[in-house]
Design a protein around this motif. Structure first.
Motif, PDB file in Angstrom:
ATOM      1  N   GLU A  33      18.884   5.667  25.847  1.00 32.42           N
ATOM      2  CA  GLU A  33      18.572   6.905  26.564  1.00 32.42           C
ATOM      3  C   GLU A  33      17.625   7.796  25.762  1.00 32.42           C
ATOM      4  O   GLU A  33      17.008   8.683  26.301  1.00 32.42           O
ATOM      5  N   VAL A  34      17.509   7.536  24.456  1.00 33.73           N
ATOM      6  CA  VAL A  34      16.586   8.333  23.646  1.00 33.73           C
ATOM      7  C   VAL A  34      15.342   7.507  23.304  1.00 33.73           C
ATOM      8  O   VAL A  34      15.391   6.286  23.260  1.00 33.73           O
ATOM      9  N   GLU A  35      14.231   8.234  23.081  1.00 40.27           N
ATOM     10  CA  GLU A  35      13.006   7.524  22.724  1.00 40.27           C
ATOM     11  C   GLU A  35      13.020   7.227  21.227  1.00 40.27           C
ATOM     12  O   GLU A  35      13.259   8.113  20.414  1.00 40.27           O
ATOM     13  N   ASN A  36      12.800   5.979  20.888  1.00 38.69           N
ATOM     14  CA  ASN A  36      12.790   5.579  19.481  1.00 38.69           C
ATOM     15  C   ASN A  36      11.366   5.192  19.092  1.00 38.69           C
ATOM     16  O   ASN A  36      11.039   4.024  18.960  1.00 38.69           O
ATOM     17  N   LYS A  37      10.587   6.238  18.942  1.00 39.25           N
ATOM     18  CA  LYS A  37       9.146   6.028  18.807  1.00 39.25           C
ATOM     19  C   LYS A  37       8.730   5.660  17.368  1.00 39.25           C
ATOM     20  O   LYS A  37       9.108   6.339  16.408  1.00 39.25           O
ATOM     21  N   VAL A  38       7.925   4.601  17.293  1.00 43.59           N
ATOM     22  CA  VAL A  38       7.368   4.163  16.007  1.00 43.59           C
ATOM     23  C   VAL A  38       5.844   4.169  16.152  1.00 43.59           C
ATOM     24  O   VAL A  38       5.316   3.578  17.099  1.00 43.59           O
ATOM     25  N   VAL A  39       5.141   4.846  15.249  1.00 38.15           N
ATOM     26  CA  VAL A  39       3.676   4.833  15.325  1.00 38.15           C
ATOM     27  C   VAL A  39       3.090   4.030  14.165  1.00 38.15           C
ATOM     28  O   VAL A  39       3.647   4.021  13.068  1.00 38.15           O
ATOM     29  N   LEU A  40       1.991   3.331  14.445  1.00 33.11           N
ATOM     30  CA  LEU A  40       1.280   2.614  13.384  1.00 33.11           C
ATOM     31  C   LEU A  40      -0.028   3.342  13.117  1.00 33.11           C
ATOM     32  O   LEU A  40      -0.805   3.579  14.057  1.00 33.11           O
ATOM     33  N   VAL A  41      -0.256   3.701  11.858  1.00 33.93           N
ATOM     34  CA  VAL A  41      -1.513   4.366  11.506  1.00 33.93           C
ATOM     35  C   VAL A  41      -2.136   3.682  10.290  1.00 33.93           C
ATOM     36  O   VAL A  41      -1.491   2.887   9.603  1.00 33.93           O
ATOM     37  N   GLY A  42      -3.384   4.038  10.046  1.00 37.83           N
ATOM     38  CA  GLY A  42      -4.123   3.452   8.930  1.00 37.83           C
ATOM     39  C   GLY A  42      -5.563   3.287   9.363  1.00 37.83           C
ATOM     40  O   GLY A  42      -5.905   3.485  10.537  1.00 37.83           O
ATOM     41  N   GLU A  43      -6.413   2.893   8.407  1.00 39.23           N
ATOM     42  CA  GLU A  43      -7.840   2.743   8.707  1.00 39.23           C
ATOM     43  C   GLU A  43      -8.079   1.684   9.769  1.00 39.23           C
ATOM     44  O   GLU A  43      -7.231   0.808   9.997  1.00 39.23           O
ATOM     45  N   THR A  44      -9.238   1.744  10.362  1.00 39.69           N
ATOM     46  CA  THR A  44      -9.590   0.732  11.354  1.00 39.69           C
ATOM     47  C   THR A  44      -9.736  -0.634  10.642  1.00 39.69           C
ATOM     48  O   THR A  44     -10.085  -0.685   9.462  1.00 39.69           O
ATOM     49  N   SER A  45      -9.339  -1.699  11.327  1.00 35.97           N
ATOM     50  CA  SER A  45      -9.450  -3.087  10.816  1.00 35.97           C
ATOM     51  C   SER A  45      -8.416  -3.502   9.775  1.00 35.97           C
ATOM     52  O   SER A  45      -8.538  -4.577   9.197  1.00 35.97           O
ATOM     53  N   VAL A  46      -7.416  -2.673   9.528  1.00 39.61           N
ATOM     54  CA  VAL A  46      -6.394  -3.094   8.561  1.00 39.61           C
ATOM     55  C   VAL A  46      -5.407  -4.083   9.192  1.00 39.61           C
ATOM     56  O   VAL A  46      -4.638  -4.742   8.500  1.00 39.61           O
ATOM     57  N   GLY A  47      -5.404  -4.160  10.549  1.00 37.12           N
ATOM     58  CA  GLY A  47      -4.559  -5.143  11.230  1.00 37.12           C
ATOM     59  C   GLY A  47      -3.428  -4.572  12.070  1.00 37.12           C
ATOM     60  O   GLY A  47      -2.505  -5.303  12.452  1.00 37.12           O
ATOM     61  N   LYS A  48      -3.493  -3.290  12.395  1.00 33.61           N
ATOM     62  CA  LYS A  48      -2.400  -2.651  13.152  1.00 33.61           C
ATOM     63  C   LYS A  48      -2.128  -3.378  14.478  1.00 33.61           C
ATOM     64  O   LYS A  48      -0.985  -3.704  14.800  1.00 33.61           O
ATOM     65  N   THR A  49      -3.192  -3.622  15.242  1.00 35.71           N
ATOM     66  CA  THR A  49      -3.017  -4.259  16.554  1.00 35.71           C
ATOM     67  C   THR A  49      -2.499  -5.696  16.397  1.00 35.71           C
ATOM     68  O   THR A  49      -1.627  -6.136  17.152  1.00 35.71           O
ATOM     69  N   CYS A  50      -2.997  -6.405  15.393  1.00 36.40           N
ATOM     70  CA  CYS A  50      -2.529  -7.782  15.151  1.00 36.40           C
ATOM     71  C   CYS A  50      -1.051  -7.818  14.761  1.00 36.40           C
ATOM     72  O   CYS A  50      -0.330  -8.750  15.131  1.00 36.40           O
ATOM     73  N   ILE A  51      -0.601  -6.821  14.032  1.00 38.10           N
ATOM     74  CA  ILE A  51       0.814  -6.767  13.617  1.00 38.10           C
ATOM     75  C   ILE A  51       1.696  -6.659  14.862  1.00 38.10           C
ATOM     76  O   ILE A  51       2.687  -7.379  15.019  1.00 38.10           O
ATOM     77  N   ILE A  52       1.308  -5.759  15.776  1.00 38.38           N
ATOM     78  CA  ILE A  52       2.090  -5.556  16.998  1.00 38.38           C
ATOM     79  C   ILE A  52       2.037  -6.804  17.880  1.00 38.38           C
ATOM     80  O   ILE A  52       3.059  -7.254  18.412  1.00 38.38           O
ATOM     81  N   THR A  53       0.846  -7.388  18.005  1.00 37.49           N
ATOM     82  CA  THR A  53       0.693  -8.600  18.830  1.00 37.49           C
ATOM     83  C   THR A  53       1.565  -9.733  18.276  1.00 37.49           C
ATOM     84  O   THR A  53       2.214 -10.464  19.029  1.00 37.49           O
ATOM     85  N   GLN A  54       1.603  -9.856  16.970  1.00 32.89           N
ATOM     86  CA  GLN A  54       2.438 -10.892  16.345  1.00 32.89           C
ATOM     87  C   GLN A  54       3.922 -10.610  16.599  1.00 32.89           C
ATOM     88  O   GLN A  54       4.682 -11.521  16.933  1.00 32.89           O
ATOM     89  N   LEU A  55       4.311  -9.350  16.485  1.00 32.52           N
ATOM     90  CA  LEU A  55       5.724  -8.995  16.698  1.00 32.52           C
ATOM     91  C   LEU A  55       6.153  -9.276  18.146  1.00 32.52           C
ATOM     92  O   LEU A  55       7.212  -9.851  18.386  1.00 32.52           O
ATOM     93  N   ILE A  56       5.317  -8.874  19.095  1.00 32.05           N
ATOM     94  CA  ILE A  56       5.705  -8.952  20.511  1.00 32.05           C
ATOM     95  C   ILE A  56       5.468 -10.351  21.096  1.00 32.05           C
ATOM     96  O   ILE A  56       6.327 -10.884  21.803  1.00 32.05           O
ATOM     97  N   TYR A  57       4.310 -10.947  20.818  1.00 30.60           N
ATOM     98  CA  TYR A  57       3.960 -12.225  21.464  1.00 30.60           C
ATOM     99  C   TYR A  57       4.075 -13.435  20.533  1.00 30.60           C
ATOM    100  O   TYR A  57       3.892 -14.572  20.977  1.00 30.60           O
ATOM    101  N   GLY A  58       4.308 -13.195  19.247  1.00 28.49           N
ATOM    102  CA  GLY A  58       4.392 -14.314  18.312  1.00 28.49           C
ATOM    103  C   GLY A  58       3.068 -15.039  18.160  1.00 28.49           C
ATOM    104  O   GLY A  58       3.030 -16.247  17.955  1.00 28.49           O
TER     105      GLY A  58
END
Ligand code: GDP
Ligand code: MG
Length: 197
Positions: free
Chosen positions: A6-31
């Motif tokens: 019932e509560v939002e459990n928000k996690v944000v990823l930050v850092g410079e561009t190209s460090v791999g933030k989007t790839c980390i999430i894609t790996q976690l969610i889609y393997g």
């Protein structure tokens, strides 16, 4: 099963561009590891459920940037109500680590709650031959700000599940403590208000 959906459990990823933030999430969610991901084509928000012994579970709401970090233009909505922040750097790029210390950590302090859970993620550990930042240096910084330190690789799927599980566990504990405190406050209020005969 006890959970905190019932509560939002928000996690944000930050850092410079190209460090791999989007790839980390894609790996976690889609393997999967995708070599090239256009930032405009990826979802900026996704959820993942984590289950723990004792019938406990928590669903994390994970927020990625849409590439605005390049222009230092993440807005307040991105940070608002975040309960955890993962500060990502690329171990082959010293500048990406310096910016974690000099810019991104400051942004979290400025825009998020004081008791936010912070993790420092040293990504691209598969490229150890081109390493510019030692894990000792990364860990030292993490310890100095009371953060979790994780050496990970989105490419070889190393350490990512553990990192998010660690965050989920801490968040679950925080939520349960909060709930317990609220119950105590409500009970105390009731006590105060109740008439004694
Ligand atoms: P973002 O801008 O922080 O979201 O970074 P991306 O997720 O778009 O990744 C930027 C680049 O780094 C892409 O070319 C990825 O293929 C590459 N990359 C991301 N993670 C890793 C990793 O763990 N190892 C290696 N070797 N490359 C990675
Ligand atoms: Mg991205």
């Amino acid at each position: 099963m006890e959970n905190n959906d019932e509560v939002e459990n928000k996690v944000v990823l930050v850092g410079e561009t190209s460090v791999g933030k989007t790839c980390i999430i894609t790996q976690l969610i889609y393997g999967k590891f995708k070599e090239f991901i256009e930032s405009s084509l990826t979802a900026q928000y996704c959820q993942k459920n984590f289950e723990f012994p004792g019938d406990k579970s928590i669903k994390l709401d994970i927020w990625d940037t849409a590439g605005q970090e390049r222009f230092r233009s993440l807005n307040r909505i991105f940070y608002s109500n975040a309960k955890a922040a993962i500060l990502v750097y690329d171990i082959t790029n010293q500048k990406s680590f310096d910016e974690i210390k000099n810019y991104w950590y400051g942004q979290i302090k400025e825009n998020c709650s004081k008791n936010i859970i912070i993790a420092i993620a040293a990504n691209k550990s598969d490229l150890y031959e081109d390493r510019e930042v030692s894990n000792e240096i990364g860990e030292e910084f993490a310890n100095s700000i009371n953060a979790i330190f994780s050496s990970i690789s989105a490419k070889s799927d190393s350490g990512i599940k553990d990192l998010f599980e660690n965050i989920a566990k801490r968040m679950l504990n925080n939520n349960l403590n909060l709930k317990a405190n609220k119950t105590i406050i409500i009970k105390n209020k009731k006590k105060k208000n109740s008439k004694c005969c």
